[in-house]
Motif scaffolding. Structure first.
Motif, PDB file in Angstrom:
ATOM      1  N   LEU A 102       0.826  -1.212   0.000  1.00 36.11           N
ATOM      2  CA  LEU A 102       0.000   0.000   0.000  1.00 36.11           C
ATOM      3  C   LEU A 102       0.861   1.263   0.000  1.00 36.11           C
ATOM      4  CD1 LEU A 102      -2.814  -1.006   2.528  1.00 36.11           C
ATOM      5  CD2 LEU A 102      -3.116  -0.525   0.094  1.00 36.11           C
ATOM      6  N   LYS A 105       2.106   1.730  -3.603  1.00 41.80           N
ATOM      7  CA  LYS A 105       1.046   2.223  -4.494  1.00 41.80           C
ATOM      8  C   LYS A 105       0.702   3.677  -4.188  1.00 41.80           C
ATOM      9  CE  LYS A 105      -1.341  -2.220  -5.143  1.00 41.80           C
ATOM     10  NZ  LYS A 105      -2.587  -2.968  -4.835  1.00 41.80           N
ATOM     11  N   GLU A 127      -9.179   5.173  -5.983  1.00 43.46           N
ATOM     12  CA  GLU A 127      -9.077   3.711  -5.809  1.00 43.46           C
ATOM     13  C   GLU A 127      -8.093   3.348  -4.701  1.00 43.46           C
ATOM     14  OE1 GLU A 127      -7.924   1.987  -9.503  1.00 43.46           O
ATOM     15  OE2 GLU A 127      -9.769   2.534 -10.556  1.00 43.46           O
ATOM     16  N   VAL A 128      -6.927   3.977  -4.725  1.00 44.48           N
ATOM     17  CA  VAL A 128      -5.903   3.695  -3.717  1.00 44.48           C
ATOM     18  C   VAL A 128      -6.364   4.156  -2.341  1.00 44.48           C
ATOM     19  CG1 VAL A 128      -3.552   4.293  -2.973  1.00 44.48           C
ATOM     20  CG2 VAL A 128      -3.999   3.713  -5.361  1.00 44.48           C
ATOM     21  N   TRP A 130      -9.482   4.218  -1.209  1.00 46.70           N
ATOM     22  CA  TRP A 130     -10.418   3.210  -0.694  1.00 46.70           C
ATOM     23  C   TRP A 130      -9.699   1.915  -0.321  1.00 46.70           C
ATOM     24  CZ3 TRP A 130     -15.046   3.511   1.248  1.00 46.70           C
ATOM     25  CH2 TRP A 130     -15.878   4.580   0.895  1.00 46.70           C
ATOM     26  N   GLU A 131      -8.657   1.562  -1.078  1.00 46.51           N
ATOM     27  CA  GLU A 131      -7.987   0.285  -0.850  1.00 46.51           C
ATOM     28  C   GLU A 131      -7.401   0.206   0.555  1.00 46.51           C
ATOM     29  OE1 GLU A 131      -4.681  -2.726  -2.882  1.00 46.51           O
ATOM     30  OE2 GLU A 131      -5.034  -0.742  -3.755  1.00 46.51           O
ATOM     31  N   ASP A 134     -10.261  -0.356   3.007  1.00 47.69           N
ATOM     32  CA  ASP A 134     -10.786  -1.714   2.832  1.00 47.69           C
ATOM     33  C   ASP A 134      -9.857  -2.757   3.457  1.00 47.69           C
ATOM     34  OD1 ASP A 134     -12.895  -0.640   1.405  1.00 47.69           O
ATOM     35  OD2 ASP A 134     -12.133  -1.230  -0.559  1.00 47.69           O
ATOM     36  N   LYS A 135      -8.550  -2.596   3.249  1.00 49.60           N
ATOM     37  CA  LYS A 135      -7.585  -3.571   3.756  1.00 49.60           C
ATOM     38  C   LYS A 135      -7.531  -3.575   5.276  1.00 49.60           C
ATOM     39  CE  LYS A 135      -5.788  -5.558   0.093  1.00 49.60           C
ATOM     40  NZ  LYS A 135      -5.880  -7.027  -0.114  1.00 49.60           N
ATOM     41  N   GLU A 138     -10.477  -5.634   6.147  1.00 48.89           N
ATOM     42  CA  GLU A 138     -10.363  -6.991   5.592  1.00 48.89           C
ATOM     43  C   GLU A 138      -9.435  -7.875   6.422  1.00 48.89           C
ATOM     44  OE1 GLU A 138      -8.200  -8.873   1.714  1.00 48.89           O
ATOM     45  OE2 GLU A 138      -9.480  -7.127   1.349  1.00 48.89           O
TER      46      GLU A 138
END
Length: 211
Positions: A102, A105, A127-128, A130-131, A134-135, A138
């Motif tokens: 992360l 990115k 996108e990055v 939100w990622e 989310d992670k 998750e």
């Protein structure tokens, strides 16, 4: 189209900005947008109402969730409650590879955002953004937590439909992400939690100002 597919299809249309917050539509219009018969649409409507993405008003129709101060504060408040605790787990050292990925990115997109403010780069920044969130959830590996998070994430996405990220805010947000992620990489949970809480507060206050 199945009931589940109809629900997902309408949700995608809703979060694309095709419908305006507070807008009224009829059940027939909903069914047309979802691509299903009216009978099938009713179950999707019930699920979306349960998730606070719309409200059924007898005799008046279906209202897309209005982005009120209360709606914004509750959505971001729930995000903070969930993620600030979850990031302590994310900073445990067990997810070092995920955190490092992360960081790589985020750094790449941040550098691109400073020189290229095209729509394509901005979409990648979103996108990055939100990622990371989310992670964090998750990696808790908790299905109930993930379900609550995903329902609330749809509310946050609806808020952002009318409050799109600007290139300036993208650079600021990604910088905040790097601070959080570097604390995670250093396995400093308290600092990661503090930085994430501040990041969420900044996003909420921006949404409240409509900027």
């Amino acid at each position: 189209m199945s009931r589940v597919a109809a629900y997902q299809h309408f949700k995608e249309r809703l979060l694309s900005g095709e419908l305006s917050p507070g807008q009224f539509i009829t059940q027939k219009e909903f069914a047309n947008l979802a691509g299903v018969p009216v009978g099938t649409a009713r179950e999707a409507i019930q699920k979306l109402e349960h998730e606070s993405l719309l409200k059924v008003h007898p005799q008046r129709g279906i209202q897309i969730a209005d982005i009120t101060t209360k709606f914004i504060r509750e959505a971001f408040g729930l995000r903070k409650f969930l993620e600030v605790q979850a990031v302590l787990n994310f900073a445990s050292g067990e997810y070092e590879d995920v955190v490092s990925d992360l960081i790589e990115k985020t750094t790449e997109v941040l550098e691109n955002s400073k020189t290229d403010q095209s729509e394509e780069v901005l979409e990648r920044a979103v996108e990055v953004d939100w990622e990371m969130h989310d992670k964090i959830i998750e990696e808790c590996d908790n299905d109930l937590l993930t379900e609550v998070y995903q329902i609330n994430a749809a509310r946050l996405r609806l808020i952002k439909v009318s409050n799109r990220m600007t290139p300036k805010r993208a650079i600021e947000a990604l910088g905040e992400h790097l601070t959080i992620l570097n604390h995670c990489l250093a396995q400093d949970g308290p600092k990661a939690a503090e930085a994430l809480g501040e990041h969420i507060d900044i996003a909420m206050n921006r949404a409240l100002r409509g900027k």
